[in-house]
Structure formats: structure tokens, C-alpha cells
Scaffold this active site. Structure first.
Site, short mmCIF file in Angstrom:
data_model
loop_
_atom_site.label_atom_id
_atom_site.label_comp_id
_atom_site.label_asym_id
_atom_site.label_seq_id
_atom_site.Cartn_x
_atom_site.Cartn_y
_atom_site.Cartn_z
N ARG A 73 -29.57 44.93 29.69
CA ARG A 73 -29.82 45.07 28.25
C ARG A 73 -29.51 43.78 27.50
NH1 ARG A 73 -26.42 50.25 28.25
NH2 ARG A 73 -26.24 49.66 30.42
N GLU B 290 -13.95 49.94 38.48
CA GLU B 290 -12.96 51.01 38.58
C GLU B 290 -12.72 51.33 40.07
OE1 GLU B 290 -14.10 54.30 36.23
OE2 GLU B 290 -12.24 55.39 36.61
P1 AMP Z 1 -17.30 46.35 31.10
O1 AMP Z 1 -17.45 45.36 32.22
O2 AMP Z 1 -16.30 47.43 31.40
O3 AMP Z 1 -17.02 45.66 29.77
O4 AMP Z 1 -18.68 47.12 30.96
C1 AMP Z 1 -19.73 46.51 30.30
C2 AMP Z 1 -21.07 46.78 30.95
O5 AMP Z 1 -21.23 48.14 31.34
C3 AMP Z 1 -22.16 46.48 29.96
O6 AMP Z 1 -23.22 45.78 30.63
C4 AMP Z 1 -22.58 47.83 29.42
O7 AMP Z 1 -23.97 47.86 29.24
C5 AMP Z 1 -22.10 48.84 30.48
N1 AMP Z 1 -21.32 49.95 29.87
C6 AMP Z 1 -19.98 50.18 30.04
N2 AMP Z 1 -19.57 51.28 29.39
C7 AMP Z 1 -20.66 51.79 28.78
C8 AMP Z 1 -20.90 52.92 27.91
N3 AMP Z 1 -19.91 53.76 27.53
N4 AMP Z 1 -22.16 53.10 27.44
C9 AMP Z 1 -23.16 52.26 27.80
N5 AMP Z 1 -23.01 51.18 28.59
C10 AMP Z 1 -21.78 50.93 29.09
#
Ligand code: AMP
Length: 175
Positions: free
Chosen positions: A58, A95
Site C-alpha cells: 500500500r 510476532e
Molecule cells: P508494523 O511493522 O507492526 O508497524 O506493521 C506495519 C505494516 O503492517 C504495514 O505495512 C501495515 O500495512 C500492516 N498493518 C499492521 N497492522 C495493521 C492493521 N491493524 N490494519 C492494517 N494494516 C496493518
């Protein structure tokens, strides 16, 4: 117009307990899409940004539009195995287990000012890996811009600790 209202929330996707923040509804609304891109660009307007780095997938849609507005180039930060030429790779923790992101070895000219763009920051693990990777290639990371921040997960604070200013348009509490 309230950008948050154009983002759809899907409970228990892709796993029970996750509130998935779906930006396809924002992208599907011309005014909301334009507003989001304008707001992402605004803090950087008039600054010399050489490249926008968009995080798969995205971040490609938003980052491409942001790059166009800033008259900057674009480089994709991809999941492993997708880029055809020689790559640099960075592993990061999920995770459960690990994942990897890649850029082309020649994607960045050392010293270039780079803005990182993605749709959402949660734990910040993905953005952190992208920044580490871009810095290894010599990028000067001038900021990281997201439509959505989930502040309870601490991602924005984690990225700011790396010396990268974080901008997010909408914040949602919880996961
Ligand atoms: P993080 O590495 O934990 O910051 O996760 C970020 C990535 O995971 C991004 O590319 C987001 O598009 C996706 N992502 C994580 N959590 C969500 C959520 N609750 N809703 C949509 N996309 C998420």
C-alpha cells in the site's frame, strides 16, 4: 471531510483480535485520496526530497502519488524475492518468526534525501527495517509519513528514536 471516516475497519482480519484498517475505501474516494496525499506532502513541500521509498504494497500507491507531488523519484521497498536485480536485504522480527525486506543495491545514491511512506505504522518493525536498509545504502532519511498511526503499539516512538521525524494523518487507539 474527515479522513478517518473514509477508512474501513474490519474486525478479526487477518487474525482474531486484529482490527484491520482498510484504506481501499479511502483510495476509492477521489476527494479522500487527494486529501490524504496532499496532507502527506504538506510538511515536505519546498524541501529537496530526492526519493520517496514506498513500503510494499500500500506504500507503493501512496508513495507514488507523494513522489509525483514532490517531483521526487520513487523506490520500492519490497518483500524478499520480488526484485529482479542485485539486492540489499534486512531481516526483522514479527510476532511469530521473522520477515525480510529488500531494495535494489543501486536504488539509492549515497547522501540522497529520502522520505519513507506507508499506509500504517503499528509496531514500527517494518518501517524500522526499511529505514535500516535505506541507511545501509547511504540514504539520508528525512522523514517517515503514514496515513494511520496506532500509537498504543509504539511504532512512531520507535522510529523517532532512530532520529527520523514521523508524520501520521489519523490515529486509532488500540490494535
Ligand atoms: P508494523 O511493522 O507492526 O508497524 O506493521 C506495519 C505494516 O503492517 C504495514 O505495512 C501495515 O500495512 C500492516 N498493518 C499492521 N497492522 C495493521 C492493521 N491493524 N490494519 C492494517 N494494516 C496493518
Amino acid at each position: 471531510m474527515n479522513l478517518a471516516d473514509s477508512i474501513r475497519t474490519i474486525p478479526d482480519y487477518p487474525k482474531p483480535g486484529i482490527l484491520f484498517r482498510d484504506i481501499t475505501t479511502l483510495l476509492g474516494d477521489a476527494r479522500a485520496f487527494r486529501r490524504a496525499v496532499d496532507e502527506l506532502v504538506q510538511p515536505f513541500a519546498g524541501r529537496r526530497i530526492a526519493k520517496v521509498a514506498g513500503i510494499e504494497a500500500r506504500g507503493f500507491i501512496l508513495g507514488g502519488a507523494v513522489a509525483h507531488q514532490l517531483s521526487a523519484a520513487f523506490t520500492p521497498v519490497r518483500k524478499k524475492g520480488k526484485l529482479p536485480a542485485e539486492t540489499l536485504r534486512q531481516t526483522y522480527a514479527l510476532e511469530y518468526g521473522t520477515d525480510e525486506v529488500e531494495i535494489h543495491k543501486d536504488a539509492i545514491t549515497p547522501g540522497e534525501a529520502v522520505l519513507v511512506v506507508d499506509d500504517l505504522i503499528a509496531t514500527g518493525g517494518t518501517a524500522e527495517a526499511a529505514i535500516q536498509l535505506l541507511r545501509r545504502a547511504g540514504a539520508d532519511i528525512v522523514g517517515a509519513a503514514f496515513v494511520i498511526d496506532l500509537p498504543d503499539l509504539g511504532g512512531a516512538a520507535r522510529i523517532e528514536k532512530m532520529g527520523v521525524p514521523v508524520q501520521a494523518l489519523v490515529q486509532f487507539p488500540g490494535h
